[in-house]
Design an enzyme around this catalytic site. Structure first.
Site, mmCIF file in Angstrom:
data_model
loop_
_atom_site.group_PDB
_atom_site.id
_atom_site.type_symbol
_atom_site.label_atom_id
_atom_site.label_comp_id
_atom_site.label_asym_id
_atom_site.label_seq_id
_atom_site.Cartn_x
_atom_site.Cartn_y
_atom_site.Cartn_z
ATOM 1 C CE LYS A 18 13.925 -10.650 -10.913
ATOM 2 N NZ LYS A 18 14.706 -10.247 -9.941
ATOM 3 C CG ASN B 299 1.630 0.300 4.027
ATOM 4 O OD1 ASN B 299 1.555 -0.978 3.860
ATOM 5 N ND2 ASN B 299 2.876 1.010 3.935
ATOM 6 N N GLY B 300 -0.223 -1.789 5.999
ATOM 7 C CA GLY B 300 0.320 -2.687 6.981
ATOM 8 C C GLY B 300 -0.726 -3.684 7.422
ATOM 9 C CE LYS C 80 11.617 -2.537 -6.128
ATOM 10 N NZ LYS C 80 12.394 -3.712 -6.823
ATOM 11 C CB CYS D 192 -0.900 0.146 1.375
ATOM 12 S SG CYS D 192 -1.849 -1.565 1.307
ATOM 13 C CD GLU E 250 17.241 -12.464 -9.006
ATOM 14 O OE1 GLU E 250 17.124 -13.119 -7.936
ATOM 15 O OE2 GLU E 250 16.789 -11.293 -9.318
HETATM 16 C C1 F6R Z 1 11.961 -10.293 -6.919
HETATM 17 C C2 F6R Z 1 12.087 -9.231 -5.581
HETATM 18 C C3 F6R Z 1 11.802 -9.563 -4.428
HETATM 19 C C4 F6R Z 1 12.217 -8.880 -3.364
HETATM 20 C C5 F6R Z 1 12.104 -9.294 -1.878
HETATM 21 C C6 F6R Z 1 12.727 -8.712 -0.885
HETATM 22 O O1 F6R Z 1 12.608 -9.513 -7.980
HETATM 23 O O2 F6R Z 1 12.048 -7.889 -5.945
HETATM 24 O O3 F6R Z 1 11.845 -11.182 -4.209
HETATM 25 O O4 F6R Z 1 13.771 -9.142 -3.464
HETATM 26 O O5 F6R Z 1 10.905 -8.985 -1.612
HETATM 27 O O6 F6R Z 1 12.965 -7.399 -1.134
HETATM 28 P P1 F6R Z 1 14.092 -6.440 -0.429
HETATM 29 O O7 F6R Z 1 15.047 -6.767 -0.877
HETATM 30 O O8 F6R Z 1 13.249 -5.203 -0.490
HETATM 31 O O9 F6R Z 1 14.071 -6.861 1.205
#
Ligand code: F6R
Length: 615
Positions: free
Chosen positions: A492, A100-101, A610, A2, A488
């Site tokens: 992707k 958010n949360g 994200k 969010c 990885e």
């Molecule tokens: C995959 C991706 C996720 C993040 C994961 C951890 O492309 O982006 O697997 O790597 O959610 O996120 P961070 O690095 O922000 O802790």
């Protein structure tokens, strides 16, 4: 996850709210909404994109001098207009809440509020907050106090924004475990989940701390902290000048943020390693003021991370063991936090995270501390993030904002940082001769150029992508330090093209997965010219003999020749220890081009967010 934007200003705030939501789109969402106040609350919600909300605003002429807006990534309740934020409550006059949360005690709170006569119209945990604030507002007649008293009763990690009908000139925001900052502008005051949302109106930001509640009016603000006092104690917070450039958060000449971020990697890695490029030798100070004493007292490493960041940790494990002779364990954060591991006070806990806000990683690092690990290091891309604030040492990857949901430049900059950690530890443990150190510095200086040459394979990868776009499954193979790179590559491909992809250590294939191999199963192999190449070639033969179609990313000198059902793309050079970083690039390009062919939403793949700020 969010996104929240709030604004109180001299002029109509709707354009600021909408611009902010557009900037936060990258976080991932499935509905959007806003409320503005003009003596009565005017709420608009949609299960479409922010563009749909903009259309609604135009149709209904929504305006106001204060407002809160939200993009929702569904957790409690399906993505629907009924569940979209803001949520409204109000027995005497109306209040609106965005959130958010996750509120962990929402079920018991819901029962209690229902007993008090509140009627719930959504399936969300957020609606509990709206009714709870209304409940306290009735008792106190003061929204600020009502928010403070409410957060004292809420359990979980959250950020909220609240406004009320009868005070259309202010908003209240609070933070507890999820990111929220204030923006102080000339024409108004603002709040948002991250700085990018507010760059058009201000660069003066305050990063709220856990338990902070802030009241914003057009030309003033005040903050209290409620951790030790239900009604809050006034606190001063430092105002930071954001140096985020508009360019960094705009797409520029690219078609997608992911494409931009893939091609930014040479620059992102160069920025991350800048301090090394300018130095004659590698020093522990790169990791913070206390690094020398902490690293010299460290006898092992525990890496905690999720997703792509976890894959970076797996690569680092090979490096740390081989180069620094350092025992290293790598754990998925969401698993580690619910295990009963044995703590070693001399273990350095390394949290790896692009966002620094990933709930599982934060919780795992805190848990490690509770268990008795005294030292921690954050490898993170966001300087003001919760992870950076909770660790003893830090190393910032300077990748710049990563907006595409699929992590790309964050990964390669994490790898560059972890290699630096490896070399630093190797040097401190007398495992690195002066000559080898100079070789490593030269190799790191050359890395941006080597990445640039890896990007040159794009046209060849594009040809392969056409064939992949018709497939439903794919296998990725690697050995040794390139096995996590295969993982990885598979991640992707699956996250942005929705093709089911799995990675295997190539030697493991014959223990089961080989049964999957037929002419319909493309198999991607990473074949650098390292000491495992001979073994890998045998594994590829096993696949080839069973009619599998092989797509091999080899080094120039790997001596794997094209034949029927065996396609080869060669990277320009073999980079020794840095090879996993270079071999990542064609896999990112493959996923990107397959997704383009399939017409999926590259930057905002379905169901994903994200910054994963919930468990
Ligand atoms: C995959 C991706 C996720 C993040 C994961 C951890 O492309 O982006 O697997 O790597 O959610 O996120 P961070 O690095 O922000 O802790």
């Amino acid at each position: 996850m969010c996104g929240i934007v709030g604004a109180v200003a001299r002029d109509n705030v709707v354009p600021v709210l909408l611009e902010g939501l557009l900037r936060l789109e990258y976080r991932g969402y499935d509905s959007a909404g806003l409320v503005v106040s003009n003596n009565s609350l005017h709420r608009l919600r949609t299960t479409g994109r922010v563009a749909e909300l903009i259309k609604l605003v135009g149709e209904q002429n929504a305006e106001g001098l204060a407002g809160i807006a939200h993009t929702r990534w569904a957790t409690h309740g399906a993505p629907s207009e009924r569940n979209a934020h803001p949520h409204i409550s109000g027995t005497e006059s109306q209040i609106a809440v965005v959130h958010n949360g996750i509120i962990e005690n929402h079920e018991s709170m819901r029962e209690r509020l229902q007993t008090d006569g509140y009627v719930f119209v959504s399936d969300t945990d957020t609606e509990v907050i709206a009714h709870l604030v209304d409940y306290h507002l009735k008792q106190t007649q003061d929204l600020f106090k009502a928010v403070c008293l409410s957060i004292a009763e809420l359990q979980g990690a959250y950020a909220i924004g609240v406004m009320e009908e009868i005070r259309p000139d202010r908003i209240i925001v609070a933070r507890n475990g999820a990111p929220l900052l204030l923006g102080l502008g000339e024409d108004g005051n603002y709040a948002a989940s991250d700085a990018s949302a507010l760059l058009k109106v201000t660069r003066n930001m305050i990063y709220l701390e856990e338990g902070d509640v802030a009241e914003l009016v057009r030309d003033q603000y005040r903050i209290v902290n409620c951790l030790n006092n239900q009604l809050g104690e006034p606190v001063e917070r430092v105002v930071h000048k954001s140096d985020l450039s508009n360019e960094a958060i705009e797409m520029g000449p690219y078609d997608h943020f992911m494409q931009k971020e893939v091609f930014e990697q040479p620059g992102a890695v160069a920025n991350t390693l800048e301090m090394v490029f300018n130095a004659q030798s590698i020093s522990p100070n790169l990791f913070g003021a206390q690094a020398e004493s902490v690293l010299s007292d460290t006898d092992s490493i525990l890496i905690l991370a999720c997703g792509t960041s976890y894959h970076a940790g797996l690569v680092a494990q090979y490096w740390l063991e081989t180069v620094a002779g350092m025992p290293c364990s790598v754990q998925i954060a969401s698993e580690y936090r619910y295990r009963d591991p044995i703590a070693n006070p001399k273990t350095l806990v390394v949290g790896i995270s692009q966002s620094g806000e990933t709930a599982d990683t934060l919780a795992a690092v805190s848990y490690a501390k509770e268990l008795g690990h005294q030292y921690s290091l954050a490898v993170c891309n966001v300087a003001e993030s919760a992870l950076v604030r909770q660790t003893t040492l830090r190393f910032l990857t300077r990748a710049g904002p990563e907006i595409g949901v699929a992590s790309t430049k964050a990964f390669t900059t994490q790898l560059a940082s972890l290699l630096l950690l490896t070399v630093t530890l190797a040097k401190m443990r007398n495992k690195l001769s002066a000559e080898r150190e100079q070789q490593m510095i030269r190799a790191l200086r050359h890395l941006p150029a080597a990445l640039q040459s890896s990007l040159q394979v794009e046209p060849e990868v594009e040809v392969w992508a056409r064939r992949f776009s018709e497939k439903h499954h794919a296998l990725f193979l690697g050995r040794g330090v390139h096995y996590p790179i295969a993982m990885e590559g598979a991640l992707k491909l699956k996250e942005i093209s929705y093709i089911h992809a799995e990675a295997y250590a190539a030697g493991e294939l014959k223990h089961g997965p080989l049964a999957l191999v037929d002419s319909e199963m493309p198999i991607v192999a990473i074949a650098p010219n390292d000491q495992l190449l001979g073994k890998l070639k045998s594994n590829l033969q096993e696949v080839h003999a069973r009619g599998g179609e092989l797509y091999v990313f080899a080094d120039a000198d790997s001596q794997i020749e094209e034949s029927e059902n065996l396609h080869v793309i060669r990277l320009a050079e073999h980079a020794g220890l840095l090879s996993p970083i270079l071999h990542t690039i064609p896999l990112q390009l493959l996923a990107y081009h397959v997704a383009l062919k399939k017409g999926t939403d590259v930057d905002k793949p379905r169901n994903l967010a994200k910054a994963v700020t919930v468990e």
